[in-house]
Design a protein around this motif. Structure first.
Motif, short mmCIF file in Angstrom:
data_model
loop_
_atom_site.label_atom_id
_atom_site.label_comp_id
_atom_site.label_asym_id
_atom_site.label_seq_id
_atom_site.Cartn_x
_atom_site.Cartn_y
_atom_site.Cartn_z
N GLY A 11 0.83 -1.19 -0.05
CA GLY A 11 0.03 -0.08 -0.12
C GLY A 11 0.89 1.19 0.26
N PRO A 12 0.14 2.30 -0.04
CA PRO A 12 0.95 3.48 -0.24
C PRO A 12 1.51 3.98 1.28
N VAL A 13 2.47 5.00 1.19
CA VAL A 13 3.22 5.33 2.42
C VAL A 13 2.40 6.59 3.12
N LEU A 14 1.95 6.29 4.36
CA LEU A 14 1.37 7.13 5.06
C LEU A 14 1.89 7.71 6.41
N LEU A 15 1.24 8.75 6.75
CA LEU A 15 1.86 9.33 8.24
C LEU A 15 1.10 8.77 9.22
N ALA A 16 1.76 7.86 10.08
CA ALA A 16 1.03 7.02 11.24
C ALA A 16 1.27 7.84 12.71
N LEU A 17 0.46 7.92 13.36
CA LEU A 17 0.40 8.72 14.55
C LEU A 17 0.14 7.53 15.73
N THR A 18 1.11 7.34 16.69
CA THR A 18 1.00 6.39 17.51
C THR A 18 1.04 7.03 18.99
N CYS A 19 0.74 6.47 20.11
CA CYS A 19 0.80 7.02 21.33
C CYS A 19 0.79 5.64 22.10
#
Length: 348
Positions: free
Chosen positions: A85-93
């Motif tokens: 899949g495409p490269v995305l911005l992933a936000l993790t906490c």
């Protein structure tokens, strides 16, 4: 998706930590020298704002972005079938909300990470392009709602799933969605009392207090009409496209065809119907159960009960949870939205 490049690798991973100390948590960033002490109520918003600034400052063209998770051996999630899949911005906490990471990751890795939401590119936009000098502006038209509005609502629901505390109520999430999409470029919001009455949220002061306690907004006045507030989430202030397109998305969210739920339904059902509408096309839809549950502010088991209630309200024809993939699929009726009687039946 680009997994390798002949160019020098650029690490697009940003992390911040909220370290408790006397006077309030201190925000520490490996890339920054200072560690400001923050009020506890606004620490979460400050962490997200700090990450957004780094992402905007380190912008790369799409063909140079790689899956940072894969580059580190995919240690951020359990094993799966591989990058895709495409490269995305992933936000993790982390579980306590004290550590936050924003990183480029492929769609497969982002979906496999726990406590992670994809940050829509519209939240990191730099603004609208201005017409060239001397170029005449086209005449204004009002096209019907379509996939563009649906996509913006879907992206904002995804972002709010992480930006708001997990315990935020469905009513507060519905209010936050409208505030985020209707705010001007200064982050200021003006919602008339009549508008709030139409949403069945008029007089619900506890919802504003809930968003204020989360450090997401601040009411400028508690008695004037319309209700005025200031967004404190800087990531929302840099949305693209412009406000006109965002207001259209906010309008679609009030009656999200083909799942236009009656305002008489409980907020939990209305938010669930909105989330399903944002993930539906051609009379059917689907998505990861855990991701939908986060968008609705519900545990997965409660979301399944809400889906059953939508079936009883005749907003959804049928739904099925595929346990092997973790996805839930649903079918929508071909007829027009149900009557108020169906709404009362579902809420009973």
């Amino acid at each position: 998706m680009r997994l390798a490049s002949t160019h020098a690798a650029v690490q697009r991973i940003w992390t911040v930590h909220l370290r408790p100390q006397t006077g309030g948590p201190a925000l520490t960033c490996p890339r920054c020298a200072h560690s400001p002490v923050l009020p506890a109520a606004s620490a979460r918003s400050a962490a997200l704002t700090h990450l957004a600034r780094h992402a905007r400052a380190d912008t790369l063209p799409g063909y140079l972005r790689i899956c940072q998770c894969r580059a580190l051996g995919c240690h951020w999630h359990p094993r799966h079938r591989g990058c895709a899949g495409p490269v995305l911005l992933a936000l993790t906490c982390d579980r306590g909300g004290r550590a936050w990471r924003l990183a480029d990751a492929c769609a497969a890795c982002a979906a496999a990470m726990s406590r992670t939401a994809v940050v829509p590119p519209t939240l990191l936009g730099t603004g609208r392009a201005q017409p060239a000098a001397g170029m005449a502006r086209p005449a204004r038209t009002t096209p019907p709602f379509g996939p563009a509005e649906q996509q913006r609502v879907r992206e904002m629901l995804t972002y709010l799933a992480t930006a708001l505390p997990r315990f935020s109520s469905p009513a507060a999430r519905l209010l936050a969605l409208q505030c985020a999409l209707r705010a001007d470029h200064h982050g200021q919001i003006r919602l008339p009392h009549g508008f709030l009455r139409g949403m069945r949220l008029h007089g619900r002061a506890e919802l504003w207090l809930e968003l204020e306690h989360a450090g997401w907004l601040h009411r400028l006045s508690r008695r004037c009409s319309p209700v005025q507030a200031q967004l404190l989430d800087a990531a929302v202030l840099h949305q693209a496209p412009g406000r006109t397109a965002r207001i259209r998305a906010a309008q679609w969210a009030l009656r999200p065809a083909p799942l236009a739920a009656s305002p008489g339904l409980p907020c939990a059902l209305r938010l669930t119907a909105l989330a399903l509408a944002a993930h539906s096309t051609a009379g059917a839809g689907g998505g990861e159960l855990d991701a939908l549950a986060r968008q609705c502010g519900q545990p997965p088991q409660q979301l399944e009960d809400l889906l059953d209630q939508l079936v009883r309200a005749r907003l959804v024809t049928a739904w099925h949870h595929h346990h092997d993939s973790g996805e839930v699929r649903w079918e929508l009726p071909a007829h027009s939205p149900p009557s108020e009687d169906a709404a009362r039946e579902a809420g009973a």
